[in-house]
Design a protein around this motif. Structure first.
Motif, PDB file in Angstrom:
ATOM      1  N   ALA A 136       0.836  -1.208   0.000  1.00  0.00           N
ATOM      2  CA  ALA A 136       0.000   0.000   0.000  1.00  0.00           C
ATOM      3  C   ALA A 136       0.869   1.256   0.000  1.00  0.00           C
ATOM      4  O   ALA A 136       0.609   2.205  -0.744  1.00  0.00           O
ATOM      5  CB  ALA A 136      -0.932   0.010   1.203  1.00  0.00           C
ATOM      6  N   TYR A 137       1.891   1.277   0.826  1.00  0.00           N
ATOM      7  CA  TYR A 137       2.765   2.442   0.923  1.00  0.00           C
ATOM      8  C   TYR A 137       3.409   2.751  -0.426  1.00  0.00           C
ATOM      9  O   TYR A 137       3.422   3.898  -0.877  1.00  0.00           O
ATOM     10  CB  TYR A 137       3.832   2.200   1.999  1.00  0.00           C
ATOM     11  N   LYS A 138       3.932   1.717  -1.076  1.00  0.00           N
ATOM     12  CA  LYS A 138       4.602   1.914  -2.369  1.00  0.00           C
ATOM     13  C   LYS A 138       3.624   2.398  -3.440  1.00  0.00           C
ATOM     14  O   LYS A 138       4.027   3.069  -4.381  1.00  0.00           O
ATOM     15  CB  LYS A 138       5.272   0.621  -2.808  1.00  0.00           C
ATOM     16  N   ARG A 139       2.356   2.092  -3.294  1.00  0.00           N
ATOM     17  CA  ARG A 139       1.355   2.529  -4.263  1.00  0.00           C
ATOM     18  C   ARG A 139       0.909   3.964  -4.025  1.00  0.00           C
ATOM     19  O   ARG A 139       0.769   4.748  -4.958  1.00  0.00           O
ATOM     20  CB  ARG A 139       0.134   1.596  -4.232  1.00  0.00           C
ATOM     21  N   ILE A 140       0.691   4.366  -2.759  1.00  0.00           N
ATOM     22  CA  ILE A 140       0.158   5.707  -2.484  1.00  0.00           C
ATOM     23  C   ILE A 140       1.239   6.776  -2.339  1.00  0.00           C
ATOM     24  O   ILE A 140       0.993   7.946  -2.611  1.00  0.00           O
ATOM     25  CB  ILE A 140      -0.764   5.724  -1.248  1.00  0.00           C
ATOM     26  N   TYR A 141       2.432   6.378  -1.910  1.00  0.00           N
ATOM     27  CA  TYR A 141       3.497   7.350  -1.628  1.00  0.00           C
ATOM     28  C   TYR A 141       3.865   8.223  -2.832  1.00  0.00           C
ATOM     29  O   TYR A 141       3.943   9.451  -2.688  1.00  0.00           O
ATOM     30  CB  TYR A 141       4.742   6.636  -1.080  1.00  0.00           C
ATOM     31  N   PRO A 142       4.109   7.644  -4.009  1.00  0.00           N
ATOM     32  CA  PRO A 142       4.571   8.490  -5.122  1.00  0.00           C
ATOM     33  C   PRO A 142       3.609   9.629  -5.464  1.00  0.00           C
ATOM     34  O   PRO A 142       4.047  10.751  -5.723  1.00  0.00           O
ATOM     35  CB  PRO A 142       4.706   7.505  -6.295  1.00  0.00           C
ATOM     36  N   ARG A 143       2.320   9.376  -5.457  1.00  0.00           N
ATOM     37  CA  ARG A 143       1.329  10.415  -5.789  1.00  0.00           C
ATOM     38  C   ARG A 143       1.403  11.574  -4.795  1.00  0.00           C
ATOM     39  O   ARG A 143       1.391  12.734  -5.176  1.00  0.00           O
ATOM     40  CB  ARG A 143      -0.077   9.809  -5.755  1.00  0.00           C
ATOM     41  N   ILE A 144       1.504  11.246  -3.517  1.00  0.00           N
ATOM     42  CA  ILE A 144       1.522  12.273  -2.476  1.00  0.00           C
ATOM     43  C   ILE A 144       2.845  13.040  -2.503  1.00  0.00           C
ATOM     44  O   ILE A 144       2.864  14.275  -2.488  1.00  0.00           O
ATOM     45  CB  ILE A 144       1.267  11.643  -1.092  1.00  0.00           C
ATOM     46  N   ALA A 145       3.951  12.303  -2.563  1.00  0.00           N
ATOM     47  CA  ALA A 145       5.269  12.947  -2.571  1.00  0.00           C
ATOM     48  C   ALA A 145       5.445  13.833  -3.797  1.00  0.00           C
ATOM     49  O   ALA A 145       5.991  14.938  -3.698  1.00  0.00           O
ATOM     50  CB  ALA A 145       6.368  11.887  -2.507  1.00  0.00           C
ATOM     51  N   GLU A 146       4.978  13.379  -4.947  1.00  0.00           N
ATOM     52  CA  GLU A 146       5.111  14.172  -6.170  1.00  0.00           C
ATOM     53  C   GLU A 146       4.340  15.491  -6.065  1.00  0.00           C
ATOM     54  O   GLU A 146       4.836  16.544  -6.468  1.00  0.00           O
ATOM     55  CB  GLU A 146       4.621  13.389  -7.379  1.00  0.00           C
ATOM     56  N   ALA A 147       3.141  15.429  -5.510  1.00  0.00           N
ATOM     57  CA  ALA A 147       2.351  16.654  -5.338  1.00  0.00           C
ATOM     58  C   ALA A 147       3.098  17.651  -4.450  1.00  0.00           C
ATOM     59  O   ALA A 147       3.173  18.840  -4.750  1.00  0.00           O
ATOM     60  CB  ALA A 147       0.979  16.327  -4.756  1.00  0.00           C
ATOM     61  N   ILE A 148       3.676  17.164  -3.360  1.00  0.00           N
ATOM     62  CA  ILE A 148       4.425  18.038  -2.455  1.00  0.00           C
ATOM     63  C   ILE A 148       5.647  18.615  -3.165  1.00  0.00           C
ATOM     64  O   ILE A 148       5.911  19.813  -3.090  1.00  0.00           O
ATOM     65  CB  ILE A 148       4.840  17.280  -1.172  1.00  0.00           C
ATOM     66  N   GLU A 149       6.388  17.767  -3.865  1.00  0.00           N
ATOM     67  CA  GLU A 149       7.579  18.234  -4.579  1.00  0.00           C
ATOM     68  C   GLU A 149       7.249  19.270  -5.647  1.00  0.00           C
ATOM     69  O   GLU A 149       8.063  20.143  -5.935  1.00  0.00           O
ATOM     70  CB  GLU A 149       8.304  17.059  -5.234  1.00  0.00           C
ATOM     71  N   CYS A 150       6.051  19.189  -6.220  1.00  0.00           N
ATOM     72  CA  CYS A 150       5.626  20.149  -7.245  1.00  0.00           C
ATOM     73  C   CYS A 150       5.076  21.436  -6.634  1.00  0.00           C
ATOM     74  O   CYS A 150       4.598  22.313  -7.351  1.00  0.00           O
ATOM     75  CB  CYS A 150       4.566  19.509  -8.145  1.00  0.00           C
ATOM     76  N   GLY A 151       5.140  21.550  -5.298  1.00  0.00           N
ATOM     77  CA  GLY A 151       4.700  22.764  -4.631  1.00  0.00           C
ATOM     78  C   GLY A 151       3.215  22.829  -4.351  1.00  0.00           C
ATOM     79  O   GLY A 151       2.699  23.881  -3.968  1.00  0.00           O
ATOM     80  N   GLU A 152       2.529  21.705  -4.539  1.00  0.00           N
ATOM     81  CA  GLU A 152       1.097  21.689  -4.246  1.00  0.00           C
ATOM     82  C   GLU A 152       0.874  21.650  -2.734  1.00  0.00           C
ATOM     83  O   GLU A 152       1.710  21.153  -1.977  1.00  0.00           O
ATOM     84  CB  GLU A 152       0.437  20.473  -4.903  1.00  0.00           C
ATOM     85  N   ASN A 153      -0.258  22.174  -2.314  1.00  0.00           N
ATOM     86  CA  ASN A 153      -0.648  22.113  -0.920  1.00  0.00           C
ATOM     87  C   ASN A 153      -1.379  20.790  -0.703  1.00  0.00           C
ATOM     88  O   ASN A 153      -2.409  20.535  -1.314  1.00  0.00           O
ATOM     89  CB  ASN A 153      -1.562  23.297  -0.577  1.00  0.00           C
ATOM     90  N   VAL A 154      -0.825  19.928   0.144  1.00  0.00           N
ATOM     91  CA  VAL A 154      -1.404  18.614   0.411  1.00  0.00           C
ATOM     92  C   VAL A 154      -1.909  18.601   1.845  1.00  0.00           C
ATOM     93  O   VAL A 154      -1.173  18.936   2.774  1.00  0.00           O
ATOM     94  CB  VAL A 154      -0.364  17.498   0.190  1.00  0.00           C
ATOM     95  N   THR A 155      -3.190  18.230   2.014  1.00  0.00           N
ATOM     96  CA  THR A 155      -3.768  18.172   3.357  1.00  0.00           C
ATOM     97  C   THR A 155      -4.347  16.791   3.610  1.00  0.00           C
ATOM     98  O   THR A 155      -4.660  16.029   2.687  1.00  0.00           O
ATOM     99  CB  THR A 155      -4.884  19.208   3.555  1.00  0.00           C
ATOM    100  N   ILE A 156      -4.516  16.496   4.903  1.00  0.00           N
ATOM    101  CA  ILE A 156      -5.173  15.272   5.332  1.00  0.00           C
ATOM    102  C   ILE A 156      -6.157  15.650   6.433  1.00  0.00           C
ATOM    103  O   ILE A 156      -5.809  16.402   7.357  1.00  0.00           O
ATOM    104  CB  ILE A 156      -4.157  14.201   5.780  1.00  0.00           C
ATOM    105  N   THR A 157      -7.374  15.179   6.301  1.00  0.00           N
ATOM    106  CA  THR A 157      -8.407  15.423   7.289  1.00  0.00           C
ATOM    107  C   THR A 157      -8.721  14.110   7.986  1.00  0.00           C
ATOM    108  O   THR A 157      -8.929  13.079   7.324  1.00  0.00           O
ATOM    109  CB  THR A 157      -9.684  15.989   6.637  1.00  0.00           C
ATOM    110  N   TYR A 158      -8.752  14.125   9.311  1.00  0.00           N
ATOM    111  CA  TYR A 158      -9.125  12.964  10.105  1.00  0.00           C
ATOM    112  C   TYR A 158     -10.516  13.193  10.651  1.00  0.00           C
ATOM    113  O   TYR A 158     -10.789  14.227  11.261  1.00  0.00           O
ATOM    114  CB  TYR A 158      -8.172  12.808  11.293  1.00  0.00           C
ATOM    115  N   LYS A 159     -11.421  12.207  10.417  1.00  0.00           N
ATOM    116  CA  LYS A 159     -12.760  12.303  10.988  1.00  0.00           C
ATOM    117  C   LYS A 159     -13.234  10.931  11.401  1.00  0.00           C
ATOM    118  O   LYS A 159     -12.727   9.907  10.918  1.00  0.00           O
ATOM    119  CB  LYS A 159     -13.722  12.958  10.013  1.00  0.00           C
ATOM    120  N   THR A 160     -14.169  10.893  12.314  1.00  0.00           N
ATOM    121  CA  THR A 160     -14.697   9.650  12.850  1.00  0.00           C
ATOM    122  C   THR A 160     -16.174   9.533  12.512  1.00  0.00           C
ATOM    123  O   THR A 160     -16.918  10.502  12.652  1.00  0.00           O
ATOM    124  CB  THR A 160     -14.515   9.611  14.386  1.00  0.00           C
ATOM    125  N   ILE A 161     -16.569   8.340  12.059  1.00  0.00           N
ATOM    126  CA  ILE A 161     -17.991   8.102  11.809  1.00  0.00           C
ATOM    127  C   ILE A 161     -18.516   7.112  12.818  1.00  0.00           C
ATOM    128  O   ILE A 161     -17.767   6.431  13.472  1.00  0.00           O
ATOM    129  CB  ILE A 161     -18.265   7.599  10.374  1.00  0.00           C
TER     130      ILE A 161
END
Length: 161
Positions: A136-161
């Protein structure tokens, strides 16, 4: 916290909080779509924080890359073909060094978010369990890291249902 409009927006939906662990789902909710990325595992909810044994509070946080520390050094070798820094969840009240990384049980996290492609019911498995974490890490990491490296603002929201 007032964050600028994110370019990549992640969301953790916590759905089972037990004595030792919290099960969740990670989504990419950028724009008008919702894409399931993987399962998540965290420490448990506590009224009083215990260092290394408590999940972070609900809320929205920025993710940046952290290029120092033990995890970074290990992941530079372990994931040499993709690693450019640890995914660092920033400015969490009363917490520091919150990362997104591999692991299998609540013993592998100190408030961090573990990711995996399989998950066991934490009402049955005492410490919770998340499997195929490296996959899972190897699949999701590149997309997130690339966005950050390109100067995009990356956020994560934690919520409970």
């Amino acid at each position: 916290m007032n964050l600028k409009e994110p370019s990549l927006q992640l969301e953790v939906v916590r759905f089972s909080s037990e004595k030792d662990s919290t099960n969740g789902l990670l989504f990419d909710i950028t724009g008008d779509h919702r894409e399931f990325l993987c399962y998540t595992l965290e420490d448990e909810l506590r009224d009083q924080k215990i260092k290394g044994e408590t999940r972070i509070p609900e809320g929205e946080y920025e993710i940046t890359l952290r290029t120092f520390g033990g995890f970074h050094d290990r992941y530079k070798t372990r994931f040499a073909d993709i690693h450019v820094g640890m995914l660092w969840v920033r400015d969490v009240p009363e917490f520091s060094d919150i990362l997104i990384h591999c692991g299998n049980t609540d013993e592998d996290t100190s408030g961090c978010l573990l990711v995996g492609d399989s998950q066991e019911n934490n009402q049955i498995t005492k410490d919770g369990f998340i499997g195929k974490s490296t996959q899972a890490y190897k699949r999701i990491y590149p997309r997130i890291a690339e966005a950050i490296e390109c100067g995009e603002n990356v956020t994560i929201t934690y919520k409970t249902i």
